[in-house]
Motif scaffolding. Sequence first.
Motif, mmCIF file in Angstrom:
data_model
loop_
_atom_site.group_PDB
_atom_site.id
_atom_site.type_symbol
_atom_site.label_atom_id
_atom_site.label_comp_id
_atom_site.label_asym_id
_atom_site.label_seq_id
_atom_site.Cartn_x
_atom_site.Cartn_y
_atom_site.Cartn_z
ATOM 1 N N SER A 18 0.840 -1.192 0.000
ATOM 2 C CA SER A 18 0.000 0.000 0.000
ATOM 3 C C SER A 18 0.877 1.245 0.000
ATOM 4 N N SER A 19 0.273 2.377 -0.340
ATOM 5 C CA SER A 19 0.996 3.644 -0.272
ATOM 6 C C SER A 19 0.968 4.228 1.140
ATOM 7 N N GLY A 20 0.296 3.545 2.054
ATOM 8 C CA GLY A 20 0.302 3.998 3.447
ATOM 9 C C GLY A 20 -0.972 3.761 4.218
ATOM 10 N N ILE A 21 -2.105 3.600 3.542
ATOM 11 C CA ILE A 21 -3.374 3.342 4.223
ATOM 12 C C ILE A 21 -3.691 1.852 4.085
ATOM 13 N N PHE A 22 -3.726 1.158 5.229
ATOM 14 C CA PHE A 22 -4.041 -0.269 5.252
ATOM 15 C C PHE A 22 -5.390 -0.461 5.915
ATOM 16 N N LYS A 23 -6.167 -1.386 5.402
ATOM 17 C CA LYS A 23 -7.450 -1.741 6.002
ATOM 18 C C LYS A 23 -7.285 -3.118 6.636
ATOM 19 N N GLN A 36 0.185 -3.276 17.707
ATOM 20 C CA GLN A 36 1.367 -2.446 17.579
ATOM 21 C C GLN A 36 1.998 -2.697 16.224
ATOM 22 N N ILE A 37 2.664 -1.675 15.711
ATOM 23 C CA ILE A 37 3.374 -1.775 14.450
ATOM 24 C C ILE A 37 4.828 -1.437 14.726
ATOM 25 N N SER A 38 5.716 -2.300 14.249
ATOM 26 C CA SER A 38 7.143 -2.056 14.401
ATOM 27 C C SER A 38 7.821 -2.207 13.050
ATOM 28 N N ASP A 39 9.024 -1.642 12.950
ATOM 29 C CA ASP A 39 9.788 -1.859 11.724
ATOM 30 C C ASP A 39 10.536 -3.185 11.858
ATOM 31 N N VAL A 62 5.423 7.401 7.495
ATOM 32 C CA VAL A 62 6.667 6.640 7.677
ATOM 33 C C VAL A 62 7.296 6.332 6.319
ATOM 34 N N GLN A 63 8.564 6.000 6.339
ATOM 35 C CA GLN A 63 9.283 5.711 5.106
ATOM 36 C C GLN A 63 8.789 4.424 4.467
ATOM 37 N N ARG A 64 9.081 4.281 3.182
ATOM 38 C CA ARG A 64 8.765 3.035 2.474
ATOM 39 C C ARG A 64 9.534 1.895 3.121
ATOM 40 N N SER A 72 -3.062 -9.965 19.028
ATOM 41 C CA SER A 72 -3.577 -11.285 19.423
ATOM 42 C C SER A 72 -2.542 -12.389 19.235
ATOM 43 N N GLY A 73 -1.277 -12.080 19.471
ATOM 44 C CA GLY A 73 -0.224 -13.084 19.371
ATOM 45 C C GLY A 73 0.168 -13.459 17.956
ATOM 46 N N SER A 74 -0.323 -12.740 16.952
ATOM 47 C CA SER A 74 0.009 -13.032 15.559
ATOM 48 C C SER A 74 0.677 -11.816 14.920
ATOM 49 N N THR A 75 1.467 -12.081 13.882
ATOM 50 C CA THR A 75 2.198 -11.035 13.183
ATOM 51 C C THR A 75 1.832 -11.044 11.712
ATOM 52 N N PHE A 76 1.567 -9.853 11.155
ATOM 53 C CA PHE A 76 1.246 -9.696 9.745
ATOM 54 C C PHE A 76 2.244 -8.718 9.152
ATOM 55 N N LYS A 77 2.747 -9.011 7.971
ATOM 56 C CA LYS A 77 3.711 -8.146 7.300
ATOM 57 C C LYS A 77 2.964 -7.094 6.485
ATOM 58 N N LEU A 78 3.342 -5.829 6.673
ATOM 59 C CA LEU A 78 2.799 -4.710 5.911
ATOM 60 C C LEU A 78 3.912 -4.162 5.020
ATOM 61 N N VAL A 79 3.626 -3.969 3.740
ATOM 62 C CA VAL A 79 4.616 -3.422 2.817
ATOM 63 C C VAL A 79 4.126 -2.057 2.358
ATOM 64 N N LYS A 80 4.909 -1.027 2.672
ATOM 65 C CA LYS A 80 4.566 0.325 2.240
ATOM 66 C C LYS A 80 5.412 0.688 1.041
ATOM 67 N N ASN A 81 4.745 1.086 -0.066
ATOM 68 C CA ASN A 81 5.435 1.512 -1.284
ATOM 69 C C ASN A 81 5.910 2.933 -1.165
#
Length: 81
Positions: A18-23, A36-39, A62-64, A72-81
Amino acid sequence: LGIEDPQLKNVSVYPNPSSGIFKIKHDNLVSETPYQISDITGKLIQTGKLSGKQTHINLTQVQRGIYLLIFSGSTFKLVKN
């Protein structure tokens, strides 16, 4: 052996990348689920709560790169373009 969490079966993150907005669509989560979101180095970028059936997360300031959404104990990867 793994233990499945039925709350996380109906979770989807889009658009990704995404360019920065995630649903975050989350039909079965307990209301006000903290996230929480971390790099990729582990630096905390943002915290908040998932509520309702869909939450918007804004990472336009935030930067690309690759970020990790944790809840909830799970991790999802977010990719910012």
